[in-house]
Design a protein around this motif. Structure first.
Motif, short mmCIF file in Angstrom:
data_model
loop_
_atom_site.label_atom_id
_atom_site.label_comp_id
_atom_site.label_asym_id
_atom_site.label_seq_id
_atom_site.Cartn_x
_atom_site.Cartn_y
_atom_site.Cartn_z
N SER A 218 -12.14 -6.73 -32.73
CA SER A 218 -11.43 -7.70 -31.90
C SER A 218 -10.76 -7.03 -30.70
CB SER A 218 -10.38 -8.44 -32.73
OG SER A 218 -9.47 -7.53 -33.31
N LYS A 219 -10.32 -5.79 -30.88
CA LYS A 219 -9.70 -5.07 -29.78
C LYS A 219 -10.74 -4.66 -28.75
CE LYS A 219 -6.31 -1.50 -28.76
NZ LYS A 219 -5.31 -0.56 -29.34
N GLU A 221 -13.50 -6.20 -28.19
CA GLU A 221 -13.88 -7.44 -27.50
C GLU A 221 -12.84 -7.81 -26.45
OE1 GLU A 221 -14.68 -12.17 -28.50
OE2 GLU A 221 -14.69 -10.68 -30.14
N LYS A 222 -11.57 -7.67 -26.80
CA LYS A 222 -10.50 -8.00 -25.87
C LYS A 222 -10.55 -7.09 -24.64
CE LYS A 222 -5.54 -8.97 -25.71
NZ LYS A 222 -4.26 -8.97 -26.48
#
Length: 288
Positions: A218-219, A221-222
């Protein structure tokens, strides 16, 4: 029917990070497909080590790598990105390289800007060609595509010898030359990682190493990465397990103690599609 390269193009425009494991042969590809991955990455290092028992230092040829790609794409119905090293020569060679991998069923190939013979991105001492030469190789390869959806990934190894600024500058140039996805090896620290998607105007691929393996998807992707590749993990784990099993077999003459950690014979054949073979046999072979 949508082609595999077209599927990859659709994935690149859809939201979310694409996770892709490194595969090197039929069974590794089938395991990854069974797990639910939607994109596979044919790792050059994995093919070199897993198929030939050789380190990834540019010893394999175009035909050996394209054949490895064909073995993978023949057993899975998924887009496959294939490692094409340096393109195996100049811009003319890069054109043939693209055609061979396109014929082998790849949905995209990755070219890098190292001098030949190249080295694995996890080895030191990597040197790069001039950015202008790499741009010409990318442009030539792009022109050679039969399928306009076929994807070209440009990798730069310039971070080690020239710094992150030059690596980003090269990616910007490679994008203008025709690369669809950009990849910088060896970024140092989170600050450099974060710069890449912000300063490169194209989808960015990241090999989850160099500290990134400690970050949640998720990081990544962010941060803006589009593809997260885990190139050597499946092979490292399988080699560890084989080493352990070989030691036990040599010492005890049996692997009974590991029975719960291995596939049964039927499971191994089912993984390779034996059920489909049986259906074909029942339909087309004469009854005894």
């Amino acid at each position: 029917m949508t082609s595999q390269p077209a599927k990859l193009r659709e994935m690149l425009t859809a939201p979310g990070l694409i996770s892709s494991p490194g595969v090197w042969d039929g069974i590794s590809a089938q395991v990854a497909a069974e797990a639910g991955f939607e994109l596979l990455y044919m790792t050059g290092s994995g093919v070199s080590l897993g198929t030939h028992g050789l380190p990834d230092v540019g010893l394999l040829t175009l035909t050996e790598m394209a054949e490895a790609c064909g073995r993978i794409t023949s057993v899975v119905s998924l887009p496959v990105i294939a490692d094409a090293d340096t393109g195996y020569g100049n811009a003319v060679n890069a054109q043939r390289t693209l055609r061979e991998f396109e014929s082998a069923g790849a949905s995209g190939i990755q070219f890098e800007d190292q001098i030949s013979p190249k080295k694995c991105s996890h080895l030191s001492g990597r040197e790069v060609i001039d950015a202008e030469e790499m741009c010409l190789k990318i442009a030539a390869a792009a022109q050679a595509r039969k399928d306009p959806d076929f994807v070209i990934i440009a990798r730069t190894d310039a971070r080690e010898s020239h710094g992150i600024d030059e690596a980003i500058r090269r990616c910007q140039a490679y994008s203008k030359a025709g690369a669809d996805i950009l990849f910088i090896t060896g970024p140092e620290g989170e600050a450099e990682l974060a710069r890449i998607p912000l300063e490169v105007d194209a989808p960015c691929l990241l090999v989850v190493a160099w500290g990134a393996e400690k970050m949640a998807p998720s990081k990544l992707e962010k941060m803006g990465f589009k593809i997260a590749v885990y190139p050597g993990e499946l092979q490292r784990i399988s080699a560890f397990a084989m080493r352990e099993a070989a030691k036990i077999l040599k010492e005890k003459g049996s692997l009974e103690s590991m029975a719960g950690r291995m596939l049964t014979y039927p499971q191994r054949f089912d993984l390779a599609g034996y059920d489909a073979i049986r259906k074909t046999e029942s339909k087309f072979l004469p009854a005894e």
